[in-house]
Structure formats: structure tokens, C-alpha cells
Design a protein around this motif. Structure first.
Motif, PDB file in Angstrom:
ATOM      1  N   ILE A  99       0.912  -1.271  -0.003  1.00  0.00           N
ATOM      2  CA  ILE A  99      -0.063   0.093   0.004  1.00  0.00           C
ATOM      3  C   ILE A  99       0.990   1.229   0.017  1.00  0.00           C
ATOM      4  N   THR A 100       0.636   2.189  -0.687  1.00  0.00           N
ATOM      5  CA  THR A 100       1.232   3.503  -0.840  1.00  0.00           C
ATOM      6  C   THR A 100       0.556   4.529  -0.608  1.00  0.00           C
ATOM      7  N   ALA A 101       1.014   5.642  -0.625  1.00  0.00           N
ATOM      8  CA  ALA A 101       0.353   6.685  -0.242  1.00  0.00           C
ATOM      9  C   ALA A 101      -0.871   7.460  -0.922  1.00  0.00           C
ATOM     10  N   ALA A 102      -0.459   7.031  -2.178  1.00  0.00           N
ATOM     11  CA  ALA A 102      -1.639   7.218  -3.127  1.00  0.00           C
ATOM     12  C   ALA A 102      -3.100   6.257  -2.680  1.00  0.00           C
ATOM     13  N   ASP A 103      -2.826   5.059  -2.465  1.00  0.00           N
ATOM     14  CA  ASP A 103      -3.820   4.044  -2.038  1.00  0.00           C
ATOM     15  C   ASP A 103      -4.495   4.797  -0.842  1.00  0.00           C
ATOM     16  N   ILE A 104      -3.738   5.230   0.043  1.00  0.00           N
ATOM     17  CA  ILE A 104      -4.393   5.907   1.192  1.00  0.00           C
ATOM     18  C   ILE A 104      -5.131   7.028   0.976  1.00  0.00           C
TER      19      ILE A 104
END
Length: 248
Positions: A99-104
Motif C-alpha cells: 500500500i502506498t500513499a496514493a492508495d491511502i
């Protein structure tokens, strides 16, 4: 002393129409208020059961169980927000190590969308109470004006003597329609303010729980050797910036 029914029978056709309209408005507003109260009561009752269990799953790092619990709850406003948003981003949350910042950010946007939908559902029907509270006094005032007109008409028909008998019927119509307008408007305004305050409180609950979910994802998912992906991304960006021409 004549009863309200006797006074109603003694009214003219226009005043009777005003009273009938006010009764219909009152019936609609009270029906809407009862439905809204029932909806909010069920939602709060389910949320009291849902919120502690959902928080417990998050603290125990059982994200799948938390998602399943949110999807199963249909009445709770908090569960609808979290269940709808998590349902959209569930594929992203399957492999939490990637999970990346874009997913969050995607999860946060999904939560915000579901909160807007949930708030709209909670406010549905309040327009009836607002309209009733705002217009009922004017509907009663219309009957008041026509009652005064009838009073002056009776005075004129009596040759300008202005006896009490010639104006009493019109004055009675005016007072009764005014009273009916206030009796309809006052509870509607009170109920509107009550439900508005209640919905604001429920919106705070939705915001708090959604922020709790986002904080959980930021702090715990995708951790590797005690450091989250967000920390690693930040350090990578910082290192790349420090190697630029400014640092030299």
C-alpha cells in the motif's frame, strides 16, 4: 363555550379551507418527524454496537474482519460510510505490504464521498419540517386577513354601526386561523432544530470514525522492519532533494 368543532362549522368556506390546509401540513410534518426519529434511533442503536467492535478489530490488526463487520451493518450511519468506502478500495487493501500513499489518499477520498452521501440521507425529509415551520404562520395569516375583511364587510352591511354581532364572526375566523398557523409552525420549527442538531452530532461520529480508519492505515499497514512505506517514501524524497544542485 363553543368547541373547536363548532367554531370550525361556523367559519366561512375560505377559512375552512385554510384550516384544512394547515391540518394537512401538520399531518405531513409529524409523519416526516416520526420517520426521521425512527431512522436516527435505529442508526444510533446500531452504531453503539458497531463502533466498539470495529475499533477492537482495528486495534487487533484484523482489517478483513473490520471490513466484513462494516459491510454487514445496514442501519448504522457510521457502518454505511465505512462499509461503502472500504468496499470500493478493498482490492487495494488485500496486500497491505504494497500500500502506498496514493492508495491511502484513494481510501480517504472514498470515505469523504460516502460521508457526503450519508449526510444527505440523514438530512432527507428535513425540508418538509423547514417548509412547514416557515410557511404555516403565513397560511394562518392569510386566514387572518380574510377574517378581518369579513369583519369589515359585516360592519359595512350593518350600515356602519359596527355592532359586535356584525364583526364577531370575522374576528373569530381571524383568531382561529392565526392560532392554527402557530400550532402547526411551532412544533415544526422545534423538530427541525432538534433533528438538525442530532444530525450534526451524527456527522461528527462519522468524521471521527473515518479519521480513525485513515490513521490506522497510515500508522500500521505496509510496515516493514518497523518503518512504514510512508516513512520510506519521505526519506527517499528527502534524499533525492538533498542530492540536487541546492545541496551542493
Amino acid at each position: 363555550m363553543p368547541s373547536l368543532y363548532d367554531l370550525f362549522l361556523s367559519m366561512g368556506p375560505f377559512a375552512k379551507g385554510i384550516v384544512v390546509v394547515l391540518l394537512i401540513m401538520s399531518l405531513i410534518s409529524w409523519t416526516s418527524a416520526f420517520q426521521k426519529w425512527w431512522q436516527l434511533w435505529k442508526s444510533q442503536r446500531e452504531t453503539v454496537k458497531f463502533a466498539p467492535e470495529f475499533s477492537r478489530f482495528l486495534k487487533a490488526d484484523q482489517l478483513d474482519a473490520a471490513i466484513k463487520l462494516a459491510e454487514q451493518q445496514k442501519k448504522s450511519h457510521v457502518a454505511r460510510v465505512l462499509g461503502g468506502s472500504l468496499g470500493e478500495v478493498k482490492p487495494l487493501l488485500r496486500d497491505r505490504a504494497t500500500i502506498t500513499a496514493a492508495d491511502i489518499n484513494s481510501v480517504e477520498r472514498s470515505v469523504e464521498r460516502e460521508m457526503l452521501i450519508g449526510a444527505s440521507e440523514l438530512k432527507r425529509g428535513l425540508g418538509i419540517l423547514a417548509t412547514t415551520g416557515a410557511t404555516a404562520p403565513f397560511v394562518g395569516l392569510l386566514g387572518t386577513v380574510m377574517g378581518i375583511v369579513n369583519a369589515f364587510t359585516g360592519m359595512a352591511a350593518s350600515g356602519g354601526g359596527g355592532s359586535l354581532a356584525s364583526v364577531s364572526a370575522g374576528i373569530a375566523e381571524a383568531l382561529i386561523t392565526t392560532a392554527f398557523g402557530l400550532l402547526v409552525a411551532i412544533p415544526a420549527v422545534w423538530l427541525y432544530n432538534y433533528f438538525t442538531t442530532k444530525i450534526d452530532f451524527l456527522s461528527v461520529e462519522m468524521t471521527y470514525t473515518s479519521k480513525e480508519l485513515i490513521d490506522y492505515l497510515i500508522k500500521t499497514v505496509g510496515t516493514e522492519y518497523g518503518r512504514s512505506i510512508f516513512t520510506k517514501e519521505f526519506q527517499t524524497q528527502k534524499a533525492s532533494q538533498s542530492s540536487g544542485p541546492v545541496s551542493h
